[in-house]
Design a protein around this motif. Structure first.
Motif, PDB file in Angstrom:
ATOM      1  N   UNK A   1     -33.588 -33.153 -25.281  1.00  0.00           N
ATOM      2  CA  UNK A   1     -34.653 -34.076 -24.893  1.00  0.00           C
ATOM      3  C   UNK A   1     -35.999 -33.335 -24.848  1.00  0.00           C
ATOM      4  N   UNK A   2     -36.701 -33.423 -23.699  1.00  0.00           N
ATOM      5  CA  UNK A   2     -37.998 -32.739 -23.608  1.00  0.00           C
ATOM      6  C   UNK A   2     -37.958 -31.601 -22.590  1.00  0.00           C
ATOM      7  N   UNK A   3     -36.776 -31.003 -22.380  1.00  0.00           N
ATOM      8  CA  UNK A   3     -36.639 -29.932 -21.402  1.00  0.00           C
ATOM      9  C   UNK A   3     -37.110 -28.598 -21.977  1.00  0.00           C
ATOM     10  N   UNK A   4     -37.618 -27.730 -21.094  1.00  0.00           N
ATOM     11  CA  UNK A   4     -38.041 -26.392 -21.503  1.00  0.00           C
ATOM     12  C   UNK A   4     -36.827 -25.610 -22.009  1.00  0.00           C
ATOM     13  N   UNK A   5     -36.999 -24.845 -23.073  1.00  0.00           N
ATOM     14  CA  UNK A   5     -35.885 -24.109 -23.671  1.00  0.00           C
ATOM     15  C   UNK A   5     -36.285 -22.671 -23.942  1.00  0.00           C
ATOM     16  N   UNK A   6     -35.389 -21.759 -23.659  1.00  0.00           N
ATOM     17  CA  UNK A   6     -35.663 -20.349 -23.931  1.00  0.00           C
ATOM     18  C   UNK A   6     -35.766 -20.092 -25.432  1.00  0.00           C
ATOM     19  N   UNK A   7     -35.090 -20.899 -26.213  1.00  0.00           N
ATOM     20  CA  UNK A   7     -35.140 -20.726 -27.659  1.00  0.00           C
ATOM     21  C   UNK A   7     -36.540 -21.010 -28.205  1.00  0.00           C
ATOM     22  N   UNK A   8     -37.296 -21.842 -27.506  1.00  0.00           N
ATOM     23  CA  UNK A   8     -38.660 -22.130 -27.940  1.00  0.00           C
ATOM     24  C   UNK A   8     -39.537 -20.891 -27.847  1.00  0.00           C
ATOM     25  N   UNK A   9     -39.211 -19.993 -26.921  1.00  0.00           N
ATOM     26  CA  UNK A   9     -40.008 -18.786 -26.737  1.00  0.00           C
ATOM     27  C   UNK A   9     -39.791 -17.786 -27.868  1.00  0.00           C
ATOM     28  N   UNK A  10     -38.543 -17.649 -28.296  1.00  0.00           N
ATOM     29  CA  UNK A  10     -38.250 -16.689 -29.367  1.00  0.00           C
ATOM     30  C   UNK A  10     -36.949 -17.074 -30.057  1.00  0.00           C
ATOM     31  N   UNK A  11     -37.056 -17.890 -31.075  1.00  0.00           N
ATOM     32  CA  UNK A  11     -35.862 -18.371 -31.777  1.00  0.00           C
ATOM     33  C   UNK A  11     -35.169 -17.253 -32.550  1.00  0.00           C
ATOM     34  N   UNK A  12     -35.894 -16.172 -32.836  1.00  0.00           N
ATOM     35  CA  UNK A  12     -35.290 -15.074 -33.582  1.00  0.00           C
ATOM     36  C   UNK A  12     -34.525 -14.114 -32.669  1.00  0.00           C
TER      37      UNK A  12
END
Length: 326
Positions: free
Chosen positions: A8-19
């Protein structure tokens, strides 16, 4: 077990560094499973002794306070010294803390499972809750998760039944032209992207497809109208395609209507949409499960491209608010 990179629209750690996080997750899972299986085989009572099952388990708790204290200290230094150097120090501590946080996932059992399969199921259930933490918080931000997602069978299906290299965006909200748009579930595999619309109601229901806005569902001699799932599916695939085009990403985009417990009758189905139902579900599912390919750079680039257009609603963690005030 697939990786939940956005929900949904929740904060995600993957957004910070997907690599960084996908490979980190794979190492975490492997390390903890090998450790747990060895304890089970050796009948290690210390692992399977009765432990308190609190409402908020260990893997849902906040990061440990010593880390926050370190960051508070650097925050104060930043006001006195060189801000650029202090910022680098903060980033280094954040990186080190994330390495420590990985090892904070510890399984919690009240009894020793009788079989390896039962052990595996319990491990995946606990890993699922740990993933929910990564998909709803970062070091500085957190989102309030609707509790229904912790019991969402469809979400568990996408995560627990597919390989570690599958990156899942579960019903994400894209922010397009300043307007939020909710789309269908998106799975990024090493070989392509799947936009999936789940169509499941009563067992053995028959869905009569058409080009109209509504399909007809037949079950137990009764008929009922249901919204045409291909409409939302086309909207999802169109958004993915546009984002890929803007970011020069070349990865096949597949569209599928998934009905695991019923049947779909649609003689004039669009050629670019796969109708997966009881009669061909096992074949499709096994093909997906047997995809033994490592994470690929183009796959991570595709995930990054999609995540940068996702909407995020979160609040700043209390620890950081206090640090700023001090």
């Amino acid at each position: 077990m697939g990786q939940l990179i956005k929900m949904q629209d929740y904060a995600s750690r993957y957004e910070q560094n997907i690599y960084l996080y996908p490979s980190r997750y794979v190492r975490l899972k492997k390390h903890q499973w090998e450790k747990l299986k060895a304890a089970w085989e050796n009948n290690d009572a210390s692992v399977f002794m009765n432990q308190s099952q609190e409402e908020n388990p260990d893997w849902l708790e906040e990061e440990r306070k010593p880390l926050i204290d370190k960051l508070k200290g650097l925050w104060k230094l930043g006001k006195k010294g060189n801000e650029e150097e202090d910022l680098l120090d903060i980033e280094q501590i954040e990186h080190d803390s994330e390495e420590e946080t990985i090892l904070q996932f510890e399984t919690n059992f009240t009894y020793r499972p009788d079989t390896v399969e039962e052990l595996k199921h319990q491990f995946l259930d606990q890993l699922f809750r740990f993933q929910m933490k990564w998909a709803s918080s970062t070091l500085t931000e957190k989102s309030f998760v609707d509790k229904r997602f912790y019991y969402d069978e469809r979400l568990k299906f996408f995560l627990q039944r597919f390989p570690d290299t599958f990156l899942v965006l579960y019903l994400p909200l894209f922010l397009l032209k300043k307007a939020p748009v909710e789309v269908e579930t998106i799975i990024i595999s090493p070989t392509g992207v799947w936009c999936i619309s789940l169509l499941e109601e009563e067992d053995s229901s028959v869905f009569i497809g058409s080009k109209e806005r509504f399909w007809v569902k037949r079950v137990n001699g009764e008929e009922k109208k249901v919204l045409n799932p291909i409409l939302a599916l086309n909207r999802t695939a169109k958004i993915v395609h546009q984002i890929f085009r803007m970011n020069d990403i070349e990865l096949p985009i597949h569209k599928a209507v998934l009905c695991r417990n019923g049947y779909i009758d649609h003689p004039a189905a669009p050629f670019d949409v796969q109708l997966i139902e009881k009669r061909n579900y096992e074949e499709w599912f096994n093909n997906m499960r047997n995809l033994r390919s490592p994470l690929k750079h183009i796959q991570l680039k595709a995930a990054q491209g999609l995540l940068q257009y996702c909407q995020t609603t979160s609040i700043r963690r209390l620890e950081w608010e206090i640090a700023e005030e001090e």
